[in-house]
Design a protein around this motif. Structure first.
Motif, PDB file in Angstrom:
ATOM      1  N   PRO A 122       0.643  -1.289   0.212  1.00 34.24           N
ATOM      2  CA  PRO A 122       0.075  -0.127  -0.144  1.00 34.24           C
ATOM      3  C   PRO A 122       0.821   1.124   0.074  1.00 34.24           C
ATOM      4  N   THR A 123       2.206   1.127  -0.390  1.00 32.41           N
ATOM      5  CA  THR A 123       2.945   2.353  -0.278  1.00 32.41           C
ATOM      6  C   THR A 123       3.390   2.705  -1.503  1.00 32.41           C
ATOM      7  N   ALA A 124       3.668   4.155  -1.887  1.00 33.16           N
ATOM      8  CA  ALA A 124       3.980   4.627  -3.012  1.00 33.16           C
ATOM      9  C   ALA A 124       5.222   5.540  -2.820  1.00 33.16           C
ATOM     10  N   ILE A 125       6.202   5.396  -3.596  1.00 32.13           N
ATOM     11  CA  ILE A 125       7.362   6.373  -3.429  1.00 32.13           C
ATOM     12  C   ILE A 125       7.382   7.311  -4.909  1.00 32.13           C
ATOM     13  N   VAL A 126       7.474   8.652  -4.682  1.00 29.31           N
ATOM     14  CA  VAL A 126       7.713   9.429  -5.696  1.00 29.31           C
ATOM     15  C   VAL A 126       9.441  10.363  -5.214  1.00 29.31           C
ATOM     16  N   ALA A 141       3.758   7.801   0.173  1.00 23.47           N
ATOM     17  CA  ALA A 141       2.260   7.989   0.526  1.00 23.47           C
ATOM     18  C   ALA A 141       1.639   6.647   0.570  1.00 23.47           C
ATOM     19  N   PHE A 142       0.726   6.902   1.444  1.00 24.71           N
ATOM     20  CA  PHE A 142       0.086   5.534   1.755  1.00 24.71           C
ATOM     21  C   PHE A 142      -1.325   5.911   2.412  1.00 24.71           C
ATOM     22  N   ASN A 143      -1.953   4.802   2.657  1.00 23.64           N
ATOM     23  CA  ASN A 143      -3.144   4.672   3.421  1.00 23.64           C
ATOM     24  C   ASN A 143      -3.013   3.338   4.594  1.00 23.64           C
TER      25      ASN A 143
END
Length: 865
Positions: A122-126, A141-143
């Motif tokens: 559930p995690t994104a990395i920019v 970013a995550f929930n």
């Protein structure tokens, strides 16, 4: 295509490593959903923009409120301040409606010059870089997603952690500005209220409406908050985007003087960063739209049309967006740590990279607008969703039949969906309307034909839920309804009770099979086997004996009559409709075929159907054994791969919906290698569906055809690489299609995982990386990591529990099959006694001298020598 003709090398198929990092045009289609179960989502785009704001109880592809983005201003001594939108260069659509490219997310303002995106759901990395700035920014970013904790996995928030690193040799000061636009009441812009607020340990912007009352679907609230200590709020901007840029880029005063009238407000966090140091500034975008409006309007007693409404489940947990903020701030450390633990455990699995991508990415479906939670917490799902509405409602049994992720990660939600069908979709005679109506409590009307595959699958799912939970009381409670659902088959589908469905069988292809086949037939036999086991557990021995007899009779008949030496065919029965009364007989009659005049339309006859063994797939997952001859099963799977899987679709004609095209690989739903294609073959036969590809691939893996199964999976994920399609949105009849959650079975197949809570038995048989294997696992009581490692002549089995607990008495493993094998068992103390035994199905197992419970944080180690 046999194993010797595989288009991929072994190195490509078995490659392990980090997940793909997207750059360039592979960022174009990325939309990473951020939101909880039943809350809706905001998606994070490939260059860090926010897109697809689907937070108002409806899908909203393409909807982005104006001016919602983050900006950073960097001040370095002796230099002019530099301001950038915290995104990479915007890309994708440069034309829009013909007047401009999209401009809702600050596209026309200066951006960082370099960007990359990495998603590990559930995690994104920019990651953002710019040679003109003395900082590097990484957005995490995550929930919160915590298996078995559905409340904390259903919070309406997008959590944004901005990691800002000073790459210079002197102190720098930065200001990070977040914009949020009030869309409460949308599309009505009147009565919007923006407020600056302060809570215990956080500061933020609160948005609501003064026009719409609390019972209105347009009522709600939003918030943008930060836990950063040095923070300020500009509740309402003034003068539009140009004045905003002037206020933050050209002025050091924040917030500016004077009151604005814009629906957009800003929250700013200010900091000084030491040389070669990093800070993390958290922001939360929160929404709370409590009233869900039914998508269909009906006439009331007064003759006026109105839509029924109900409250979202999350609205029963938190009263508004500010209440959500207080809960998040109070519980943030735990929510982050437990989400991170799930992420790290899942991605510690030593599956091939693209397989882990398939498993993890499709879990996201549970937290998109495909899925909602009703006021009492009941889980409800569409098949998928269109751009602005749900697609194919009703927790459709024949589509959710394929999905496996929900039952392992949130078994209580899977049960709630099943029980809702049993309570509200079932008639007194066992007929189940495969689309459950809303609002909850509405009795389904038996107006359309029942669905054979969905109804028999529901029976098998009941057994699956018992296996994972061991809840005998629950099984005894639902057994009368499950029994009724199973025995309904004897009314029309198997009226002569010979274990074979000869009647007309509606199914997931939105038409009906006339006569015996193994697609619905295997689910029927699987349901009989599951029913036999459940009947025994419920003390219904008479029913168990009947089911067993029917199963054996039907299995033998099918092997003799439908197996053609390579795969299982359909035996079309033109008289299959005779047993059905009206109005069902008319519904079933769709006209005649032109090549086979005696046949009805939409059959497959001598064709090779991709999911012809779906019931056998279920049976192997549930430990029910073979429902057909083992060699026939293996031959049929080999034929499905040989005849239906195509490395390239350049020369394949598809006259309906297109999900794979040109040089892309895909598994065709139906082929006719022996000829005999009907003039009106069932209408979806030439299409490629991701969910069925995963079902077939995982079944191949279970049967030891590992390279073929992996090839199918790689073909799917190679189509979803960001340039043409969004990796976190596999489509079929709509976005975020539920059937794609069949991908979770890839994990259970490659790990050989099985669990029976009642007997406290876990099974583990890796099919890749056997000498150094790790895999995430989850059951109703807990989740963690399974591992197997070779050390010379010894093998270590490790079970680590990261959440909840795992009751255990027996470990089934082929590692103890060798004569003279010895075992040593340790659970953080003295070595425990254990013996080696043969199970009822002939497997080998380690039997502990007494039951144990592995608690959270404990590690069980078994050494086999």
């Amino acid at each position: 295509m046999g194993k010797d003709k595989l288009p991929y090398s072994a190195k490509e198929l078995f490659k392990r490593g980090p997940q793909l990092t997207y750059r360039g045009r592979n960022l174009d289609q990325i939309a990473f959903p951020l939101g909880g179960i039943g809350t809706g989502t905001i998606s994070l785009g490939g260059w860090g923009q926010f897109r697809d704001w689907e937070i108002q109880n409806r899908p909203a592809k393409g909807f982005s409120p104006p001016d919602c983005f983050f900006t950073i201003k960097v001040r370095e001594e002796g230099k002019e301040p530099v301001t950038r939108v915290v995104q990479g260069p915007p890309s994708g659509d440069y034309i829009g409606g013909g007047h401009s490219m999209q401009r809702n997310a600050g596209e026309g303002l200066p951006h960082f010059s370099q960007v990359s995106f990495k998603g590990e759901y559930p995690t994104a990395i920019v990651q953002l870089r710019d040679p003109d700035l003395p900082v590097r920014v990484t957005l995490e970013a995550f929930n919160p997603l915590i298996p078995l904790n559905d409340r904390d996995s259903g919070i309406p928030v997008a959590i944004l952690l901005y990691h800002v690193r000073n790459t210079s040799r002197q102190d720098i000061s930065i200001s990070l500005y977040g914009n949020l636009t009030n869309i409460v009441g949308h599309p009505d812009p009147e009565g919007r209220v923006n407020q600056a607020r302060h809570g215990p340990g956080f500061t933020g912007l609160y948005l609501t409406t003064s026009k719409h009352d609390a019972a209105s679907p347009q009522f709600g609230s939003m918030a943008l908050v930060t836990m950063w200590e040095d923070a300020a709020v500009w509740p309402q901007q003034k003068g539009g985007l140009a004045k905003f840029w002037e206020a933050i880029a050209l002025s050091d005063e924040f917030p500016p003087r004077g009151e604005g009238t814009s629906p957009t407000g800003t929250v700013a966090a200010h900091a000084v960063i030491k040389p070669v140091s990093e800070i993390v500034i958290p922001f939360f975008i929160i929404w709370h739209f409590p009233v869900f409006e039914h998508w269909q309007k009906r006439k009331g007693d007064n003759g006026l049309e109105r839509a029924t409404t109900w409250r979202n489940y999350y609205a029963t947990q938190w009263k508004d967006a500010w209440d959500v903020a207080e809960y998040l701030v109070c519980n943030y450390d735990r929510l982050y740590e437990e989400t991170r633990r799930f992420h790290d455990t899942l991605f510690a699995s030593t599956l091939p990279t693209y397989v882990l991508d398939a498993v993890s990415s499709q879990i996201s479906v549970l937290r998109t607008t495909t899925c909602i939670r009703l006021e009492d917490g009941t889980f409800y799902g569409f098949e998928g969703c269109n751009n602005s509405g749900g697609c194919c409602e009703g927790s459709c049994t024949h589509v959710w039949n394929y999905a496996q992720a929900l039952t392992y990660l949130f078994p209580n939600l899977q049960r709630s969906m099943m029980e809702a069908h049993l309570n509200w979709s079932m008639s007194d005679d066992g007929y189940i309307q495969f689309r459950m109506p809303l609002p909850l409590g509405t009795r389904a009307q038996a107006g359309f034909v029942p669905c054979a595959d969905g109804q028999m699958g529901l029976v098998m799912q009941a057994y699956r839920e018992w296996l994972l939970s061991g809840d005998d009381a629950w099984l005894r409670r639902v057994w009368p309804q499950v029994k009724k659902a199973l025995e309904f088959a004897w009314k029309y589908w198997d009226a002569d009770r010979d274990g074979v469905m000869e009647g007309v069988q509606h199914n997931t292809y939105d038409m009906e099979w006339w006569g015996p086949n193994t697609m619905t037939g295997s689910l029927y036999l699987g349901a009989l086997r599951a029913g036999e086991e459940m009947a025994r557990l419920a003390g219904d021995t008479e029913a168990a004996a009947i089911y067993r007899k029917l199963f054996e009779k039907g299995s033998v008949w099918t092997d003799r009559n439908l197996f053609n030496g390579e795969y299982f065919e359909q035996k079309v029965n033109p008289k299959a409709n005779d047993a059905w009364p009206e109005p069902y007989r008319t519904v079933n009659d769709r006209g005649k075929d032109d090549k086979f005049p005696d046949w009805p339309k939409w059959q497959y006859g001598k064709g090779c159907l991709a999911d012809q063994l779906i019931g056998q797939w279920y049976a192997v997952m549930l430990g029910l054994g073979y429902i057909y001859d083992k060699e026939h099963v293996r031959a049929a799977l080999e034929s499905v791969f040989r005849y239906n899987w195509r490395r390239t679709l350049d020369d394949h004609p598809c006259t309906l919906r297109i999900y794979a095209v040109n040089d892309e690989a895909g598994l065709l739903i139906g082929t006719w290698p022996k000829g005999g294609r009907p003039g009106y073959a069932f209408w979806f036969c030439d299409e490629v569906w991701c969910g069925i590809e995963y079902q077939v691939a995982s079944h191949l893996l279970y049967e030891g055809m590992v390279e073929q199964g992996l090839a199918v999976v790689k073909g799917v994920r190679d189509r979803y690489r960001g340039d043409k399609r969004n990796p976190w949105n596999e489509i079929e009849c709509g976005h975020h299609y539920a059937r794609s959650m069949a991908s979770y079975a890839l994990l259970t197949a490659l790990s050989g995982f099985r669990y029976c809570a009642a007997t406290q038995t876990i099974g583990f048989e890796p099919r890749v990386s056997e000498t150094d294997f790790r895999s995430f696992f989850s059951v109703a009581s807990g989740w963690g990591l399974l591992a197997q490692k070779a050390r010379g002549r010894e093998r270590d089995l490790v079970i680590r529990v990261d959440y909840g607990s795992l009751p255990l008495r027996r470990i089934v493993t082929p590692l103890v099959a060798k004569r003279g094998a010895r075992v040593a068992v340790n659970l953080g103390g003295p070595t425990r006694g254990a013996t080696i035994e043969r199970t009822d199905d002939g497997a080998y197992a380690i039997l502990l001298d007494r039951p144990i419970v592995i608690q959270r944080g404990d590690i069980l180690k078994v050494t086999i020598s």
